[in-house]
Scaffold this motif. Structure first.
Motif, mmCIF file in Angstrom:
data_model
loop_
_atom_site.group_PDB
_atom_site.id
_atom_site.type_symbol
_atom_site.label_atom_id
_atom_site.label_comp_id
_atom_site.label_asym_id
_atom_site.label_seq_id
_atom_site.Cartn_x
_atom_site.Cartn_y
_atom_site.Cartn_z
ATOM 1 N N GLY A 34 -62.093 121.603 38.378
ATOM 2 C CA GLY A 34 -62.630 122.900 37.976
ATOM 3 C C GLY A 34 -62.216 123.340 36.584
ATOM 4 N N ILE A 35 -62.061 122.397 35.672
ATOM 5 C CA ILE A 35 -61.696 122.710 34.292
ATOM 6 C C ILE A 35 -62.958 122.622 33.433
ATOM 7 C CG2 ILE A 35 -60.284 122.044 32.310
ATOM 8 C CD1 ILE A 35 -58.379 120.680 34.318
ATOM 9 N N LYS A 36 -63.156 123.630 32.580
ATOM 10 C CA LYS A 36 -64.346 123.659 31.741
ATOM 11 C C LYS A 36 -64.222 122.655 30.597
ATOM 12 C CE LYS A 36 -66.348 127.588 30.791
ATOM 13 N NZ LYS A 36 -66.661 128.906 30.187
ATOM 14 N N VAL A 37 -65.261 121.873 30.413
ATOM 15 C CA VAL A 37 -65.341 120.939 29.284
ATOM 16 C C VAL A 37 -66.352 121.515 28.295
ATOM 17 C CG1 VAL A 37 -65.876 118.597 28.537
ATOM 18 C CG2 VAL A 37 -64.815 118.981 30.776
ATOM 19 N N GLU A 38 -65.880 121.863 27.102
ATOM 20 C CA GLU A 38 -66.731 122.539 26.126
ATOM 21 C C GLU A 38 -67.638 121.581 25.361
ATOM 22 O OE1 GLU A 38 -63.848 124.604 23.815
ATOM 23 O OE2 GLU A 38 -63.579 126.192 25.298
ATOM 24 N N LYS A 39 -67.137 120.374 25.059
ATOM 25 C CA LYS A 39 -67.925 119.398 24.327
ATOM 26 C C LYS A 39 -67.679 117.995 24.872
ATOM 27 C CE LYS A 39 -68.557 121.499 19.743
ATOM 28 N NZ LYS A 39 -68.383 121.262 18.292
ATOM 29 N N PHE A 40 -68.728 117.188 24.865
ATOM 30 C CA PHE A 40 -68.627 115.766 25.211
ATOM 31 C C PHE A 40 -69.403 115.018 24.132
ATOM 32 C CE2 PHE A 40 -69.683 111.747 27.037
ATOM 33 C CZ PHE A 40 -68.725 111.465 27.992
ATOM 34 N N TYR A 41 -68.668 114.360 23.231
ATOM 35 C CA TYR A 41 -69.309 113.726 22.076
ATOM 36 C C TYR A 41 -68.982 112.240 21.974
ATOM 37 C CZ TYR A 41 -71.680 117.408 19.477
ATOM 38 O OH TYR A 41 -72.587 118.352 19.068
ATOM 39 N N LYS A 52 -77.414 116.905 19.488
ATOM 40 C CA LYS A 52 -76.617 117.727 20.395
ATOM 41 C C LYS A 52 -77.548 118.486 21.341
ATOM 42 C CE LYS A 52 -76.078 121.638 17.194
ATOM 43 N NZ LYS A 52 -75.080 122.500 16.509
ATOM 44 N N TRP A 53 -77.017 118.727 22.527
ATOM 45 C CA TRP A 53 -77.815 119.411 23.550
ATOM 46 C C TRP A 53 -76.893 120.262 24.405
ATOM 47 C CZ3 TRP A 53 -78.234 117.873 29.043
ATOM 48 C CH2 TRP A 53 -79.169 118.656 29.751
ATOM 49 N N LYS A 54 -77.229 121.521 24.539
ATOM 50 C CA LYS A 54 -76.459 122.431 25.388
ATOM 51 C C LYS A 54 -77.385 122.959 26.472
ATOM 52 C CE LYS A 54 -73.051 124.998 26.785
ATOM 53 N NZ LYS A 54 -72.469 126.107 26.019
ATOM 54 N N PRO A 55 -77.182 122.563 27.725
ATOM 55 C CA PRO A 55 -78.054 123.024 28.811
ATOM 56 C C PRO A 55 -78.014 124.556 28.948
ATOM 57 C CG PRO A 55 -76.596 121.256 29.538
ATOM 58 C CD PRO A 55 -76.098 121.709 28.219
ATOM 59 N N LYS A 56 -79.112 125.115 29.396
ATOM 60 C CA LYS A 56 -79.162 126.558 29.624
ATOM 61 C C LYS A 56 -78.415 126.912 30.904
ATOM 62 C CE LYS A 56 -83.553 127.405 27.264
ATOM 63 N NZ LYS A 56 -84.946 127.929 27.415
ATOM 64 N N ASP A 70 -71.786 123.911 31.239
ATOM 65 C CA ASP A 70 -70.856 124.519 30.281
ATOM 66 C C ASP A 70 -70.660 123.653 29.041
ATOM 67 O OD1 ASP A 70 -70.353 126.595 32.096
ATOM 68 O OD2 ASP A 70 -68.792 125.423 33.103
ATOM 69 N N THR A 71 -71.063 122.412 29.133
ATOM 70 C CA THR A 71 -70.721 121.413 28.112
ATOM 71 C C THR A 71 -71.850 121.194 27.120
ATOM 72 O OG1 THR A 71 -69.394 120.278 29.799
ATOM 73 C CG2 THR A 71 -69.856 119.074 27.772
ATOM 74 N N GLU A 72 -71.459 121.091 25.835
ATOM 75 C CA GLU A 72 -72.401 120.654 24.800
ATOM 76 C C GLU A 72 -72.269 119.137 24.658
ATOM 77 O OE1 GLU A 72 -72.763 122.739 20.884
ATOM 78 O OE2 GLU A 72 -72.178 120.764 20.081
#
Length: 451
Positions: A34-41, A52-56, A70-72
């Motif tokens: 349950g930890i938020k991941v802000e970016k996956f690159y 880059k893609w950030k889901p709605k 939550d992840t870009e």
């Protein structure tokens, strides 16, 4: 140019795969806890990214719960690695603004130490698992193939530094430090290079002991090899109208001498033909158990116009096949033995010669063949996956091992290390990693253009 592009393509594809798997290991454990991941690159993205893609987010999403949305997700433009930006931790971005705010339940820093430990080791674990899967896949699809030393009648060819150490072309390996060498074990060359004494069979009758000099492994690294099976000269296919056909050489002939110079392997054949270029010379072949001497005129480049029968068609080849259930333990054995050998070889890095032998992306790229081979690609990718796993677990701040080191401190001391200490160590670790990358890639440039 084409060879360079093929090597570069293999390197980029392999790195992309390894980065995805490594960062997915961090990502999946973060999501499990349950930890938020802000970016996956994939690859790094300073200033801009290739994609880059950030889901709605869903309108009714719970702000206290994490989601894949939550992840870009993106692809950077510098193919030197990748990253997974996890909320609530000091990572390679050195972003501390979030840590000044009140802790959130979905942040890394609010989770138990054992969960954070699994998050930080997830990348290493997934790289190791990937290597095992690749090795198992290789075993199941291609099997393992080797030529027993006893069947290699003409022995081995050795690089110049090995010749200087006392080896001779035609020698057959017997033992390293008293332990019998086995062609079915892929690490036999490494064992020979790291031994103090190697015994070989010379001229099919004499057992010769060779004292391996200090730092021998670095000398053969400069020669880009150590030993290779000698290739006896058996004619495979003839080129119509060329010198071999005109001389009466036939497919299947075994060329044993040129101008009375013995040619037990292709190593001796080439200089003998070059020496006779443009003039008539005698070529002795073995055909159906009889020796026949023919007259041939090699062209200006010392060529007769035929292709060689491959090694596996000359010597008896042992091929071991594996079904799905047999391939899994075989993959495990290959993976663990390769990792053990790699870790053991790291001791050589802490010497002058070891430091000079360090290489960057150029050295890694040169590991790949100049022609695309799926077998070679997967073998090298599996090895790089293990190397990446080991390097990342080294306790240097800036690497996964640095985070693990501070987590162990917290678990032992009962409290986390001071934020200033962690941040300072991260700066020092990042500076060291950047210096190491510059040094290693500088070695590549030096070797390519100045040495």
């Amino acid at each position: 140019m084409e060879e360079i592009l093929i090597k570069a393509a293999q390197l980029i594809v392999a790195l992309a795969l390894l980065v995805i798997i490594h960062e997915f290991g961090h990502y999946i454990f973060s999501r499990i806890f349950g930890i938020k991941v802000e970016k996956f690159y994939i690859f790094f993205d300073p200033y801009f990214s290739l994609f880059k893609w950030k889901p709605k987010q869903k309108p009714d999403a719970d702000p206290d719960k994490t989601s894949w949305r939550d992840t870009e997700y993106g692809i950077g433009w510098i193919p030197l690695g990748g990253y997974c930006k996890i909320a609530g931790m000091i990572d390679e971005s050195l972003d501390t603004e979030q840590l000044k705010q009140e802790p959130k339940p979905w942040e890394f820093r609010t989770k138990p130490a054992w969960q954070r430990l699994l998050v930080m080791t997830g990348g290493v674990l997934f790289n190791f698992i990937l290597a095992i899967i690749i090795y198992a896949g290789i075993a199941m699809h291609w099997g393992t193939q080797y030529i027993a030393f006893d069947d290699a009648r003409e022995g081995f060819d050795f690089v110049p530094s090995a010749i200087e150490a006392g080896f001779r072309n035609g020698d057959i390996p017997l033992s390293a430090d008293g332990v019998k060498l086995d062609a079915s074990k892929p690490d036999y060359a490494l064992r020979m290079a790291e031994a103090k004494e190697v015994k070989v069979l010379r001229n099919h009758r004499d057992t010769v002991s060779i004292a391996i000099p200090e730092n021998f492994i670095f000398r053969i690294n400069e020669d880009k090899g150590f030993l290779a099976y000698r290739l006896p000269v058996y004619v495979d296919r003839l080129v119509p109208g060329e010198a071999a056909v005109k001389a009466g050489i036939k497919e299947g002939d075994h060329i044993v001498a040129v101008d009375s110079v013995a040619t037990p392997s292709y190593t001796e054949l080439t200089p003998a033909l070059v020496k006779a270029a443009g003039r008539e010379t005698s070529v002795t072949v073995e055909r159906e158990g009889k020796l026949i001497t023919l007259k041939a005129v090699p062209n200006e480049f010392g060529k007769l116009g035929f292709s060689l029968r491959p090694l596996t068609d000359v010597y008896p080849t042992v091929t071991e096949h594996y079904n799905f259930f047999q391939a899994i333990p075989k993959g495990w054995n290959l993976g663990t033995s390769t990792l053990t050998n790699y870790v053991g070889s790291m001791k050589h890095v802490f010497s002058k010669e070891g430091a000079e032998s360090l290489g960057g992306f150029g050295a890694i790229g040169n590991m790949f063949p100049s022609r695309w081979s799926w077998l070679s690609f997967w073998e090298i990718t599996a090895f790089l996956s293990l190397a990446l796993a080991f390097i990342n677990i080294v306790p240097i701040p800036g690497l996964d091992g640095g985070h693990v080191m501070f987590l162990f401190y917290e678990m032992i001391a009962g409290k986390p290390a001071p934020e200033k200490v962690v941040l300072g160590a991260q700066y020092v670790g990042m500076a060291f990693i950047i210096f190491l990358m510059l040094y290693a890639n500088g070695n590549d440039i030096f070797r390519a253009f100045l040495k």
